[in-house]
Design a protein around this motif. Structure first.
Motif, mmCIF file in Angstrom:
data_model
loop_
_atom_site.group_PDB
_atom_site.id
_atom_site.type_symbol
_atom_site.label_atom_id
_atom_site.label_comp_id
_atom_site.label_asym_id
_atom_site.label_seq_id
_atom_site.Cartn_x
_atom_site.Cartn_y
_atom_site.Cartn_z
ATOM 1 N N HIS A 1 -39.525 -4.741 25.411
ATOM 2 C CA HIS A 1 -39.214 -5.302 26.721
ATOM 3 C C HIS A 1 -37.760 -5.013 27.108
ATOM 4 O O HIS A 1 -37.497 -4.241 28.001
ATOM 5 C CB HIS A 1 -39.497 -6.817 26.719
ATOM 6 N N ARG A 2 -36.802 -5.562 26.395
ATOM 7 C CA ARG A 2 -35.380 -5.366 26.738
ATOM 8 C C ARG A 2 -34.546 -4.958 25.529
ATOM 9 O O ARG A 2 -33.356 -5.216 25.485
ATOM 10 C CB ARG A 2 -34.809 -6.651 27.347
ATOM 11 N N ARG A 3 -35.172 -4.397 24.537
ATOM 12 C CA ARG A 3 -34.488 -3.793 23.381
ATOM 13 C C ARG A 3 -33.703 -4.767 22.507
ATOM 14 O O ARG A 3 -32.792 -4.361 21.773
ATOM 15 C CB ARG A 3 -33.557 -2.666 23.846
ATOM 16 N N VAL A 4 -34.018 -6.012 22.579
ATOM 17 C CA VAL A 4 -33.371 -6.988 21.688
ATOM 18 C C VAL A 4 -33.944 -6.809 20.287
ATOM 19 O O VAL A 4 -35.138 -6.530 20.135
ATOM 20 C CB VAL A 4 -33.650 -8.419 22.220
ATOM 21 N N PRO A 5 -33.134 -6.959 19.221
ATOM 22 C CA PRO A 5 -33.700 -6.844 17.856
ATOM 23 C C PRO A 5 -34.797 -7.889 17.624
ATOM 24 O O PRO A 5 -34.564 -9.086 17.793
ATOM 25 C CB PRO A 5 -32.495 -7.100 16.945
ATOM 26 N N CYS B 1 -48.611 -6.092 21.802
ATOM 27 C CA CYS B 1 -48.147 -7.355 22.356
ATOM 28 C C CYS B 1 -49.375 -8.240 22.579
ATOM 29 O O CYS B 1 -50.350 -7.821 23.223
ATOM 30 C CB CYS B 1 -47.405 -7.104 23.667
ATOM 31 N N THR B 2 -49.333 -9.447 22.043
ATOM 32 C CA THR B 2 -50.506 -10.330 22.140
ATOM 33 C C THR B 2 -50.294 -11.457 23.137
ATOM 34 O O THR B 2 -51.248 -11.979 23.699
ATOM 35 C CB THR B 2 -50.816 -10.959 20.763
ATOM 36 N N THR B 3 -49.046 -11.827 23.339
ATOM 37 C CA THR B 3 -48.772 -12.974 24.211
ATOM 38 C C THR B 3 -47.506 -12.726 25.020
ATOM 39 O O THR B 3 -46.496 -12.275 24.471
ATOM 40 C CB THR B 3 -48.551 -14.256 23.364
ATOM 41 N N ILE B 4 -47.597 -13.030 26.322
ATOM 42 C CA ILE B 4 -46.398 -13.056 27.162
ATOM 43 C C ILE B 4 -46.389 -14.425 27.842
ATOM 44 O O ILE B 4 -47.341 -14.782 28.545
ATOM 45 C CB ILE B 4 -46.426 -11.943 28.233
ATOM 46 N N PRO B 5 -45.351 -15.206 27.603
ATOM 47 C CA PRO B 5 -45.309 -16.532 28.221
ATOM 48 C C PRO B 5 -45.306 -16.424 29.751
ATOM 49 O O PRO B 5 -44.859 -15.413 30.311
ATOM 50 C CB PRO B 5 -43.983 -17.126 27.722
ATOM 51 N N ARG C 1 -50.700 -1.239 26.977
ATOM 52 C CA ARG C 1 -49.638 -0.282 26.583
ATOM 53 C C ARG C 1 -48.377 -0.992 26.086
ATOM 54 O O ARG C 1 -47.462 -0.347 25.590
ATOM 55 C CB ARG C 1 -49.304 0.641 27.754
ATOM 56 N N TYR C 2 -48.294 -2.297 26.212
ATOM 57 C CA TYR C 2 -47.119 -3.009 25.734
ATOM 58 C C TYR C 2 -47.230 -3.179 24.222
ATOM 59 O O TYR C 2 -48.156 -3.816 23.723
ATOM 60 C CB TYR C 2 -47.007 -4.399 26.375
ATOM 61 N N GLY C 3 -46.298 -2.657 23.515
ATOM 62 C CA GLY C 3 -46.351 -2.826 22.064
ATOM 63 C C GLY C 3 -45.093 -2.294 21.401
ATOM 64 O O GLY C 3 -44.371 -1.452 21.954
ATOM 65 N N ALA C 4 -44.835 -2.793 20.198
ATOM 66 C CA ALA C 4 -43.716 -2.303 19.379
ATOM 67 C C ALA C 4 -44.279 -1.315 18.368
ATOM 68 O O ALA C 4 -45.470 -1.369 18.030
ATOM 69 C CB ALA C 4 -43.060 -3.475 18.651
#
Ligand code: FES
Length: 314
Positions: free
Chosen positions: A49-53, A80-84, A95-98
């Motif tokens: 999302h925003r490159r935070v560790p 990615c399983t959950t977005i608040p 497509r959202y995933g690490a």
């Protein structure tokens, strides 16, 4: 930077299901943790999302939750399983995933597959390390580049580690040889209580055997008696960190072998179950610079020979 190999990235006991562990292994930043089922997981340590560790986040029953906006990632797939705050009719885009890495445990190390392709045919490097009795382990980031660390382990291991009561000499016992993907060098060692300077000791009562992997893997160091019975075995995982430094984690143990002529300090340390070795967390640059380049030339040649067929095929 990847080599298509397993790399030992952490000690088994450092990775848990409560707090993710941030490591840099072979130049890759990773967040290691155990999921709700107790399985090891390794994700790229960077939120998509925003490159935070991600290692600053929290392990939850659904995966690793980023500490910034709370997205949660499955440890096995990286999805990615959950977005608040999504509306009821909204779904997490697939497509959202690490990036997720294959991970496995062996010999008390957590290994991560950093290369392309499948690791199915590659044995885990820690498989030949089988400790018994008291074990001693640790981690450090040392002020030396990874390639230089490997070279020094062959050319002058006394710059990087020590065995209590033992002086490692520069007397080679035979030529370097390849064994199971590692370059192996034997050198003579003496008890520190011996009066003769090591340069004049023909009959070395001890052997320090260093075995350095061509790719990935772990360094194996053994202290042996003159009959090659093991006294101490040490497994060191070394890989490139950032800015010319090297990540280390290690485990080692003392064998039950009795050795003739051991000084009192060695016997007392053994009785009190003190660590029989020490890995230097800071390396003396002057000592390193003074080392002659000897067996490490063979390591460079063996690596070049191993890579040559690949480049020719390309
Ligand atoms: S930066 Fe990770 S959820 Fe926003």
């Amino acid at each position: 930077m990847t080599t298509g190999n397993w790399w030992a990235a952490a000690l088994r006991e450092s990775v848990n299901g409560e707090k993710p562990l941030a490591v840099v292994c072979n130049g890759e930043a990773l967040a290691l943790f155990r999921n709700a089922a107790g399985e090891l997981c390794a994700l790229e340590d960077r939120c998509p999302h925003r490159r935070v560790p991600l290692a600053l986040g929290t392990v939850t029953p659904k995966g690793l939750q980023c500490g910034y906006h709370g997205w949660t990632f499955n440890g096995a797939t990286g999805m990615c399983t959950t977005i608040p705050n999504l509306r009821e009719d909204e779904r997490v885009p697939s497509r959202y995933g690490a990036r997720a890495y294959r991970v496995a445990e062996s010999g008390g190390f957590v290994h991560v597959w950093l290369g392309e392709g499948s690791p199915a045919d590659s044995p885990l490097p820690g498989a030949d390390y089988q400790p018994h009795g008291s074990e001693f382990s640790g981690t450090a980031v040392v002020n030396t580049a990874h390639d230089e660390y490997l070279a020094a382990m062959l050319d002058g291991p006394e710059c990087l580690l020590e065995f209590g009561s033992v002086r490692i000499t520069d007397f080679f016992l035979g030529d370097p040889r390849m064994e199971a993907g590692r370059l192996v060098v034997d050198r003579g060692a003496v008890w520190k209580t011996q009066m003769l300077p090591p340069a004049f000791v023909v009959d070395h009562p001890l052997i320090v055997r260093t075995a350095v992997p061509l790719e990935g893997g772990t360094i194996r160091v053994e202290l042996l008696d003159a009959d090659e019975a093991p006294l101490v075995t040490l497994c060191i995982a070394a890989s490139a960190n950032r800015r010319g430094t090297t990540s280390l984690c290690w485990r080692g143990f003392r064998h039950d072998t009795r050795v003739a002529g051991a000084p009192l300090r060695w016997l007392i340390a053994r009785r009190r179950a003190r660590a029989p070795f020490r890995i230097h967390p800071m390396i003396d640059g002057a000592a390193l610079a003074a080392l002659l380049v000897a067996p490490s030339r063979d390591l460079a040649a063996a690596r070049a020979a191993r890579r040559a067929p690949l480049s020719e095929a390309a």
